[in-house]
Design an enzyme around this catalytic site. Structure first.
Site, PDB file in Angstrom:
ATOM      1  N   ARG A  62      16.067  69.324  13.968  1.00 17.14           N
ATOM      2  CA  ARG A  62      15.758  69.331  15.403  1.00 17.14           C
ATOM      3  C   ARG A  62      17.010  69.208  16.258  1.00 17.14           C
ATOM      4  NH1 ARG A  62      11.580  66.960  12.626  1.00 17.14           N
ATOM      5  NH2 ARG A  62      12.658  64.960  12.708  1.00 17.14           N
ATOM      6  N   GLU A  99      15.894  55.872   2.153  1.00 19.02           N
ATOM      7  CA  GLU A  99      15.076  54.727   1.764  1.00 19.02           C
ATOM      8  C   GLU A  99      14.952  54.673   0.242  1.00 19.02           C
ATOM      9  OE1 GLU A  99      10.709  52.857   2.871  1.00 19.02           O
ATOM     10  OE2 GLU A  99      11.341  54.753   3.766  1.00 19.02           O
TER      11      GLU A  99
END
Length: 179
Positions: A62, A99
């Site tokens: 994006r 993560e």
């Protein structure tokens, strides 16, 4: 009374995406609205008014949308930082922690010249891992980062503090609590 909409008003929140417990901040609704998109681009540029840039660097994916529009507005070049294996020319790579596991981003090795002034752009600042990897790539090529601009900051995830700890000027248009 007709209140002026802010950038935050154009951003849709989708609960439990991509998995339970995550409140996904969807900027595609901002991009789809011509007024919202223009407000976002203008506000991302505002703190840098009067400064000279050579390149705008957008982080996949994006950040390409925002970075392209900002580069056009500034009449400067746009440079994408992409996921590993997506750029066709000679690249430099930078890994960063996710993560669970690790990711790698790449930059063409001739995309930034030493001393060029750079603005790094993305839609969202969470932990700051992707942005930090992008910063390291630009700095390895000798670019001087003037600022890092984001539409959304998720302050609870610590990305702003992380980037400011690297000496970066961080600008975000709005913030959302939580994940």
């Amino acid at each position: 009374m007709d209140m002026q909409k802010t950038v935050k008003d154009y951003i849709r929140t989708i609960a439990d995406f991509p998995h339970e417990g995550i409140m996904f901040r969807d900027v595609t609704t901002l991009f789809a609205d011509p007024r919202g998109f223009r407000i976002a681009i203008d506000q991302l540029l505002h703190p840098y008014a009067g400064m000279r840039f050579d390149k705008v660097v957008g982080l996949e994916a994006r950040g390409f949308i925002l970075g392209g529009a900002i580069a056009h507005q500034l009449s400067v070049g746009f440079v994408p930082i992409r996921k590993k294996g997506k750029l066709p020319g000679a690249v430099i790579s930078q890994s960063y922690q996710l993560e669970y596991g690790e990711a790698v981003v790449e930059l063409h090795d001739d995309a930034i010249q030493p001393g060029e002034k750079v603005l790094i752009v993305d839609d969202l600042l969470a932990t700051g891992g992707t942005a930090e990897a992008g910063i390291k790539l630009v700095e390895r090529l000798g670019g001087e980062i003037i600022g890092c601009a984001f539409v959304v900051d998720l302050p609870d995830l610590g990305g702003r503090k992380r980037l400011e700890g690297l000496g970066m000027d961080v600008h975000a248009l709005c913030a959302f609590e939580g994940l």
